[in-house]
Structure formats: structure tokens, C-alpha cells
Design an enzyme around this catalytic site. Structure first.
Site, PDB file in Angstrom:
ATOM      1  N   GLY A 296       0.883  -1.184  -0.062  1.00  0.00           N
ATOM      2  CA  GLY A 296       0.044   0.025  -0.075  1.00  0.00           C
ATOM      3  C   GLY A 296       0.768   1.217  -0.092  1.00  0.00           C
ATOM      4  O   GLY A 296       2.262   1.247  -0.093  1.00  0.00           O
TER       5      GLY A 296
ATOM      6  N   ASP B 239     -10.346   5.427  11.786  1.00  0.00           N
ATOM      7  CA  ASP B 239     -10.162   5.204  10.558  1.00  0.00           C
ATOM      8  C   ASP B 239     -10.747   3.846   9.882  1.00  0.00           C
ATOM      9  O   ASP B 239     -10.274   2.990   9.444  1.00  0.00           O
ATOM     10  CB  ASP B 239      -8.560   5.042   9.934  1.00  0.00           C
ATOM     11  CG  ASP B 239      -8.322   5.083   8.603  1.00  0.00           C
ATOM     12  OD1 ASP B 239      -8.948   5.556   7.820  1.00  0.00           O
ATOM     13  OD2 ASP B 239      -7.282   4.732   8.159  1.00  0.00           O
TER      14      ASP B 239
ATOM     15  N   LYS C  48       3.908  -5.732   9.106  1.00  0.00           N
ATOM     16  CA  LYS C  48       3.685  -4.745   8.032  1.00  0.00           C
ATOM     17  C   LYS C  48       4.921  -3.633   8.240  1.00  0.00           C
ATOM     18  O   LYS C  48       5.392  -3.082   9.279  1.00  0.00           O
ATOM     19  CB  LYS C  48       2.497  -3.839   8.757  1.00  0.00           C
ATOM     20  CG  LYS C  48       2.078  -2.575   7.836  1.00  0.00           C
ATOM     21  CD  LYS C  48       1.183  -1.699   8.533  1.00  0.00           C
ATOM     22  CE  LYS C  48      -0.209  -2.303   8.904  1.00  0.00           C
ATOM     23  NZ  LYS C  48      -1.141  -1.274   9.530  1.00  0.00           N
TER      24      LYS C  48
END
Length: 427
Positions: free
Chosen positions: A18, A132, A38
Site C-alpha cells: 500500500g 479510520d 507490516k
């Protein structure tokens, strides 16, 4: 050869990429178990605060163990690379499922919404706001034709009530299309914005929007009415009423996450009867991270059950500090503790130069007290008289000398004053 970050996280295969980084299947070497990593690059101090905040959510009491929350359980850093470490979810995201299956049935959306609201209710009870909530941050576990299992992830901009808040004028946090109207207006942060975003996710699942097509917040209620107007699903009516309240433009008018969750009854029939797409096809969540190895994985509720195999760093340091500060204890056989070893007095036999010989005949060096080490003036060659060290002035003597001078000055001033007074009287 695989890369190992900070000597702990071994990267295996990339899973997704991403704007903020990449997601990898990895091994946490501390536990010898597979995890998700991540990998992101630290650009400034704000990034570091984001990583710390995200891991803090995972370490908060109870949040990491909630069945519908998937925060990182730790993070590591090396040079400018930071890795967030979390359990690995195998079913992809809700955004990916919508791209594959299309719109979902109201009954399925209601159950997914119930799981999401349960996760948000727990966060809000712990004074956290996610900020979010969107389909890309809703992960799924493979369930085959069983009931789908949803997990809320990505806590990078989550905020706690105790966090220091700088001015928010001109700044918004979130993703367009899933940001409550008050957030767009810069009115600050509250738990009700997560409730609004959850309703927006439910509407997205009922009617996925086309790429780059995002409605304004004020347009969502009408869109919801249009989508459910012709639905024959028995969950349509109650779901529309709840979502309309959650999408209210007035934050206090929205129900809390816990109140909204309690208005959705749990399923009373097998998943095959309600877990379907809008076209009637069975909604199946498949394993998207299939592997051929047999490595164990970090459980979804974190590595707590694996901690006995490899204690955490804090636990190890605490144990070491306690052992260093505690007195010796008796052995398990009941023997008294050994007496402390007394230092041996140095022995300097004639002809020796500071070393002694043990019973085995091996020469062993010893540290012998040598007063000349602290006084260089006494380190003279053999055969020459020692030069006495220069006298060191005493600080106390210096203070006494200055006190005497001060008393003398005061006495002189007193005599002068007395003379002036006597002269005045005689005159």
C-alpha cells in the site's frame, strides 16, 4: 536468504503493498511462530509516534484479546525501517471480498456490522477512538461456508482520551467517504465518528461504490433508502432504521456503538441461510495465504499462550534485576547458603613481583595493594630516595584565614566609628 529485521522478524513472502508500506508473512523468532509484519519506513518523528500508538492499542488491557480486534502485539525497528507485528489473518479484507462477491445481503451485512460494533464498543469503553474505520481495515478469517469472522485492524491514527491534542484546525484524520461530517468540519474527535463510519461501511457493503465515486456525507441517508427500498430480506427494515440513526448529522443523536450492537439480534439459523451475497450466492471466505509448511502461527488473541516458551524482554530483564539484588538462598536440598568469600590478603614473598604460586605450581596474577598507584610522587626507581609529595593546602585553613581577615576589618570599622562619636561629643 530472507531478511531479518532487528534480529527478530524474519520476512518470508510479501502479501500486499500500500501507500504506507508492505505486508509480509513472517516469522517471529522469539516465539518461532508465523505472524504478519507490516513493514514501513520511518520518515519523521510523527511516524514513530504513530507506530508507538498503534502498538499501545494492542498492549492495552483486553483489547488484543478481543475476538474482533486485531492490533499489533509488538513492533521492532532497524535503521529507518519499522515493522508492526500482529497475528496473520488469512481471509483478506472486506474491501477485497466486495470486489470479488459484489453487494452483500442485508442479513449478512447486519451480522458483520454487529461484529464491528462489538469491537468499537470495547475500544470506546477503553477510551480509544479508531478514527479510520473503512472496509480496507476490516479483515476476515477463512470460514468456508460457516459464519464469517470480522476483525478490525490498523490503529495508526487511533486516539486515546488522555492523549495530548494539538490544534486540529485545517487537519482531518480518516479516509474520504468514511469520515463523519463533523470531522470534515474540523470539530474534533469523539466516539460517535466511529459509529458514523461503521454505518458508512455497512452501506458500502450493501451497495459498493464505483472507483473514485464517493458521496458526500449528507447524501448517504438517501442512498441507503434507495438501496433497501425493494429488498425482500427480513433484516432490511430494522437495518435501515438503525443505519439512518447512525448516519445522523448530529453526533449526540447517534446511538453509541454498544447501543447499536444490542439492536442487532444474533443469528438464529445456520449461516448458509443468511451469509449470502445480494445475488443469492453463498458468501464463502477462502484462505488467501495458503502455505505448504507446517509452522505454528501466533494466535489471533496474541502470543500470550506462546509466552511460556520465550518470555518477553521486560520479563527477562525484571528477572535478572531481581536475581542481582536478592541475597543468596538455600539450595533445594536444605543446605545453608554458602558463606561469602572473604578476600585474601596479598602475600608478597621475597623475590616475588606481585604474583603467587598455587598448589598446582601454576602462576596466577593477583592484584596487590600498591599505594604508589595513587601518588605518582612516590613512584621512584629502586635505589633512589623517595621524593616527598608537595603539601596539599587545607580547604579548612583557607576558610579560617578569610574569617580572621573579615573579623579584623569589622573591628577596625568599629574603632573608627567609636572615635567619630567621641570626637563629636568633645566638640
Amino acid at each position: 536468504m530472507s531478511d531479518v529485521i532487528a534480529g527478530r522478524i524474519e520476512l518470508l513472502t510479501p502479501l500486499a503493498r500500500g501507500a504506507s508500506g508492505s505486508l509480509w508473512r513472517a516469522i517471529d523468532r522469539r516465539y518461532g511462530a508465523v505472524c504478519a509484519a507490516k513493514v514501513m519506513r520511518q520518515r519523521d518523528g510523527a511516524d514513530m509516534l504513530r507506530f508507538v500508538r498503534e502498538q499501545t492499542v494492542g498492549s492495552a488491557q483486553g483489547l488484543g484479546k478481543h475476538p474482533h480486534l486485531l492490533p499489533p502485539y509488538t513492533w521492532v525497528a532497524e535503521d529507518d525501517t519499522i515493522v508492526l507485528v500482529m497475528p496473520l489473518a488469512h481471509g483478506g479484507t472486506l474491501a477485497g471480498a466486495l470486489a470479488e462477491h459484489g453487494a452483500l445481503s442485508p442479513s449478512l451485512v447486519a451480522q458483520l456490522l454487529r461484529q464491528l460494533l462489538d469491537a468499537l464498543a470495547t475500544m470506546h469503553e477503553a477510551s480509544w477512538v479508531h478514527r479510520d474505520v473503512k472496509p480496507a481495515n476490516l479483515l476476515l478469517q477463512p470460514s468456508g461456508d460457516g459464519a464469517p469472522h470480522l476483525l478490525l485492524a490498523d490503529f495508526g491514527i487511533a486516539l486515546h482520551d488522555t492523549d495530548v491534542r494539538l490544534t486540529e484546525t485545517g487537519f482531518t484524520h480518516g479516509t474520504p467517504g468514511f469520515m463523519a461530517p463533523e470531522v470534515l468540519e474540523g470539530m474534533g474527535t469523539s466516539a460517535s465518528q466511529d459509529v458514523w463510519a461503521a454505518a458508512a461501511c455497512a452501506l458500502e457493503a450493501l451497495a459498493p461504490s464505483r472507483p473514485r465515486e464517493r458521496l458526500l456525507p449528507a447524501e448517504l441517508p438517501e442512498r441507503l433508502r434507495t438501496v433497501l427500498a425493494t429488498s425482500l430480506d427480513p433484516a432490511s427494515g430494522p437495518l435501515e432504521q438503525l443505519l439512518q440513526e447512525m448516519l445522523s448529522s448530529d453526533p449526540p443523536a447517534r446511538p453509541s456503538a454498544a447501543q447499536a450492537r444490542d439492536r442487532i439480534p444474533p443469528p438464529s439459523s445456520p449461516a448458509t441461510s443468511w451469509s449470502r451475497a445480494a445475488n443469492g450466492a453463498l458468501f464463502v471466505v477462502t484462505d488467501q495465504v495458503e502455505t505448504s509448511d507446517s509452522l505454528q502461527e501466533v494466535p489471533l488473541d496474541g502470543p500470550g499462550t506462546l509466552a511460556g516458551l520465550a518470555p518477553g524482554l521486560h520479563e527477562r530483564l525484571t528477572a535478572l534485576s531481581r536475581s542481582a539484588s536478592s541475597p543468596p538462598v538455600a539450595s533445594s536440598a536444605g543446605a545453608p547458603p554458602a558463606p561469602p568469600v572473604q578476600p585474601q590478603q596479598p602475600q608478597q614473598p621475597s623475590g616475588s613481583s606481585g604474583s603467587t604460586t598455587g598448589s598446582s605450581g601454576n602462576t596466577t596474577e593477583r592484584f596487590v595493594h600498591d599505594p604508589t598507584r595513587r601518588n605518582p610522587a612516590m613512584q621512584q626507581p629502586l635505589g633512589q630516595p623517595a621524593v616527598p609529595a608537595p603539601p596539599v593546602p587545607s580547604p579548612r585553613r583557607g576558610r579560617v584565614t578569610w574569617t580572621g581577615v573579615l573579623l579584623l576589618v569589622i573591628s577596625v570599622l568599629c574603632l573608627v566609628g567609636a572615635g567619630v562619636l567621641l570626637w563629636s561629643a568633645l566638640g
